[in-house]
Structures are given as structure tokens and as C-alpha cells.
Design an enzyme around this catalytic site. Structure first.
Site, short mmCIF file in Angstrom:
data_model
loop_
_atom_site.label_atom_id
_atom_site.label_comp_id
_atom_site.label_asym_id
_atom_site.label_seq_id
_atom_site.Cartn_x
_atom_site.Cartn_y
_atom_site.Cartn_z
N HIS A 57 -2.98 3.34 -6.59
CA HIS A 57 -3.34 2.08 -5.93
C HIS A 57 -3.39 0.92 -6.92
O HIS A 57 -3.24 -0.24 -6.52
CB HIS A 57 -4.70 2.23 -5.24
CG HIS A 57 -5.10 1.05 -4.41
ND1 HIS A 57 -4.50 0.75 -3.20
CD2 HIS A 57 -6.02 0.08 -4.63
CE1 HIS A 57 -5.05 -0.35 -2.70
NE2 HIS A 57 -5.97 -0.77 -3.55
N ARG A 102 -0.82 -1.87 -7.08
CA ARG A 102 -1.05 -3.02 -6.19
C ARG A 102 -1.86 -4.08 -6.91
O ARG A 102 -1.58 -5.28 -6.78
CB ARG A 102 -1.75 -2.53 -4.93
CG ARG A 102 -2.00 -3.55 -3.83
CD ARG A 102 -2.39 -2.81 -2.56
NE ARG A 102 -3.04 -3.64 -1.57
CZ ARG A 102 -2.42 -4.34 -0.64
NH1 ARG A 102 -1.09 -4.34 -0.59
NH2 ARG A 102 -3.08 -5.05 0.25
N TYR A 125 -8.76 -8.11 -6.34
CA TYR A 125 -7.61 -7.66 -7.12
C TYR A 125 -7.44 -8.48 -8.40
O TYR A 125 -6.72 -8.09 -9.31
CB TYR A 125 -6.33 -7.77 -6.28
CG TYR A 125 -6.22 -6.69 -5.24
CD1 TYR A 125 -5.44 -5.57 -5.45
CD2 TYR A 125 -6.91 -6.79 -4.03
CE1 TYR A 125 -5.34 -4.56 -4.50
CE2 TYR A 125 -6.82 -5.79 -3.08
CZ TYR A 125 -6.04 -4.69 -3.32
OH TYR A 125 -5.96 -3.69 -2.37
N LYS A 128 -2.59 -1.75 8.11
CA LYS A 128 -4.04 -1.83 8.22
C LYS A 128 -4.44 -2.90 9.24
O LYS A 128 -3.85 -3.99 9.27
CB LYS A 128 -4.64 -2.16 6.85
CG LYS A 128 -6.13 -1.89 6.73
CD LYS A 128 -6.57 -2.02 5.28
CE LYS A 128 -8.04 -1.66 5.13
NZ LYS A 128 -8.48 -1.78 3.72
N HIS A 186 -3.63 -9.01 3.57
CA HIS A 186 -5.08 -9.17 3.69
C HIS A 186 -5.40 -10.07 4.87
O HIS A 186 -4.74 -11.09 5.08
CB HIS A 186 -5.67 -9.75 2.41
CG HIS A 186 -5.68 -8.77 1.28
ND1 HIS A 186 -5.64 -9.14 -0.05
CD2 HIS A 186 -5.73 -7.41 1.26
CE1 HIS A 186 -5.67 -8.08 -0.82
NE2 HIS A 186 -5.73 -7.02 -0.04
N ARG A 193 0.84 -1.19 0.00
CA ARG A 193 0.00 0.00 0.00
C ARG A 193 0.88 1.25 0.00
O ARG A 193 1.99 1.23 0.54
CB ARG A 193 -0.92 0.00 1.22
CG ARG A 193 -1.83 -1.22 1.32
CD ARG A 193 -2.66 -1.17 2.60
NE ARG A 193 -3.57 -2.31 2.72
CZ ARG A 193 -3.30 -3.42 3.40
NH1 ARG A 193 -2.13 -3.56 4.02
NH2 ARG A 193 -4.17 -4.42 3.45
#
Length: 308
Positions: free
Chosen positions: A242, A245, A285, A167, A276, A142
Site C-alpha cells: 500500500h 500509493r 499520505y 471504495k 478520495h 489501490r
């Protein structure tokens, strides 16, 4: 301090102990509690929550839904200790799904972004954005994770980058190719690096020697897109930083299919690498890559046809 405000502080403490940062949520909840107190509320009511959530005018409905969602979380917590607290239903202000379609950068487009960075003023800024774009493309991390990197997070000996408290409060280690650590070392040791950065732990710094900000990166990336000639492919598909990614995730899975590897096992590793919590977050993704879907379909066809 009112009981309602004390309950808010307790709620925030519990959530943060679970790893949630709640930067924006705290500000909104403080505003909401002040609003409820002005109305003389002793217990949270749905009508009050809805009235506060819909206060902004001329704004997207999803922002109103977001405001109500944040308050709903607080109300759900409070309801467990105060049965008089009302909890709004999840469909009271429904979300309008408007997720952007990923822009899948080609190798040439990534190279064009790096080349475009050479047109920036001041030499070290050029190297900063060339290195940052390359790192995001090579690791899929990220943007915020890259900007939070400190120099001691780069382990050149073992070829590992440490992502700290990202995150959901998670940390992880990313093994990287030697060329990646070499590029970071060149950047950190470059003669144009501001001398004041000796007191700054950050890897990525501005020309004034401060940690590079997210706002600065976003503004500059838009400039790079313009100079590289990259434009939106549709109303819902525009190039974003982004999306580097997304590109990393798709290239990782394409590599697995092309080499006949276990795609399911690779997906589990990819999910962990991307940080994740659940593999289902990784599927998003991979959902917009025609080449990847074709390779998966070809493998399924061979399996159904009995060809190993």
C-alpha cells in the site's frame, strides 16, 4: 423472520443503496442479531452490544472496538424508528491509535522490487508482478482496484484507465502516461499469457488463467521484499504494498513544488485521482515526507520574506 432480523436486512439495503459494500459488516451483524435473539432481545440494549463485541479473547482491543462500531451504526439507524433502542456511546470501547508509518520507497527501491520479480518461477508470473508493481507505483491506485481491472478498462487510444465501483461505490477515470499503457499492452499480449484467459476479462491473471487474488499478491509481495533486501525502518514503519500509493502521492506534490506550481490546486487534483471522497484523506499520505515538508517550508519562508 423476527422484527430485529428484518430491521437488519432493511438497514443493509439502505446502506448499500448509498454505495457501501458491507461485506464483513453484514457477516458480523448477522452474528450479532443471532446473539441478541438467543438472549430474547426485542430491543437492542447497550449491555448486549458490549457483551457481543467483547466475546473474542486474546485479540487486539481495536478489533473489539471495530465490532462495537459496526453494531453502533445499526443501533443508530434502528433508534430512529424504535425509540427503545439504545445507542452505545462512541467512547465505550475507544480505539487505540496504531496507524502504520508509511514506508517511502525510493526510485532505487521500486526498481529493486521489479528486479526481484524476475526471480519468480514461471515466466508469466514474473511479468505479472513486474507489471503490477510498476502500475501501482505509476498510478497510486489501490491494490484492489488494480486487481479488479478488466481488459476493456484499458483505453490505449486515449491513455485512460477506468476504475469501476471502487471504495464507497465510486468510479473514476485515470489518465496515464503512454509508457503505462504500453506496458499493460505488452503484458496482455505476451505469448506466455495462459490461453484460457480468453474467457477471463481480468487484466492481471495467475498462471492458471484466473483473476489474480489479493492473498496471492500479498504473499508474493512479501517474498519480493525479502529478495530485494527491504526491511522495516522502525517498529511502526515496515514496507507494505500500500505504501506505493503513498509514494505516488508524495512524488506528485514534490513535482508541484519543484516546478513552482499551485500546490493547493495540485492537491485537489491528486485527491480526485486517488479516489478520495474528501481532500483531508489525502493529507495523511503527505504527512511523513521530510523533503515535501521542507519544500513547503521554503516556499512559506519566501512568501513571508516577500520574495516571489
Amino acid at each position: 423472520m423476527s422484527p430485529l432480523r428484518q430491521a437488519l436486512f432493511d438497514y443493509l439495503a439502505v446502506r448499500r443503496s448509498l454505495g457501501f459494500k458491507l461485506g464483513r459488516a453484514e457477516g458480523l451483524l448477522v452474528q450479532f442479531v443471532s446473539y441478541a435473539e438467543e438472549r430474547g432481545e426485542q430491543h437492542l440494549r447497550i449491555s448486549t452490544m458490549l457483551a457481543w463485541a467483547t466475546l473474542p479473547i486474546n485479540t487486539h482491543r481495536n478489533w473489539l472496538a471495530k465490532r462495537l462500531s459496526i453494531v453502533r451504526g445499526f443501533a443508530s439507524h434502528l433508534h430512529t424508528i424504535d425509540s427503545a433502542t439504545e445507542v452505545p456511546p462512541t467512547d465505550l470501547l475507544p480505539w487505540q491509535r496504531c496507524r502504520a508509518t508509511p514506508y517511502l520507497y525510493s526510485d532505487d527501491e521500486v526498481a529493486s522490487l521489479v528486479t526481484a520479480a524476475s526471480s519468480l518461477r514461471k515466466g508469466y508470473r514474473v511479468l505479472t508482478f513486474q507489471t503490477l508493481v510498476g502500475l501501482l507505483a505509476a498510478t497510486g491506485m489501490r491494490v484492489g482496484e488494480a486487481l479488479a481491472l478488466d481488459r476493456n478498462d484499458v483505453d490505449v487510444t486515449h491513455g485512460v484507465l477506468t476504475i469501476r465501483m471502487s471504495k464507497f461505490g465510486k468510479s473514476r477515470e485515470l489518465p496515464v502516461h503512454p509508457s503505462t499503457t504500453e506496458a499493460l499492452c505488452r503484458y496482455l499480449c505476451h505469448r506466455d499469457r495462459p490461453s484460457v484467459t480468453a474467457r477471463v476479462r481480468a487484466v492481471f491473471v495467475s498462471n492458471t488463467g484466473t483473476r489474480l487474488s489479493y492473498a496471492n499478491v500479498q504473499w508474493t509481495f512479501q517474498l519480493l521484499l525479502h529478495r530485494a533486501g527491504l526491511t522495516r525502518r522502525s517498529a511502526a514503519c515496515r514496507p507494505r504494498i500500500h505504501d506505493l500509493r503513498h509514494r505516488f502521492a508524495i512524488q506528485t506534490m514534490l513535482d508541484a513544488y519543484r516546478h513552482g506550481e499551485d500546490a493547493e490546486a495540485r492537491l485537489a487534483v491528486l485527491s480526485t485521482y486517488l479516489g478520495h471522497v474528501n481532500p483531508k484523506a489525502t493529507y495523511w499520505y503527505l504527512s511523513a515526507a521530510p523533503e515535501l515538508l521542507q519544500l513547503a517550508a521554503d516556499r512559506l519562508q519566501r512568501y513571508l520574506g516577500g520574495v516571489s
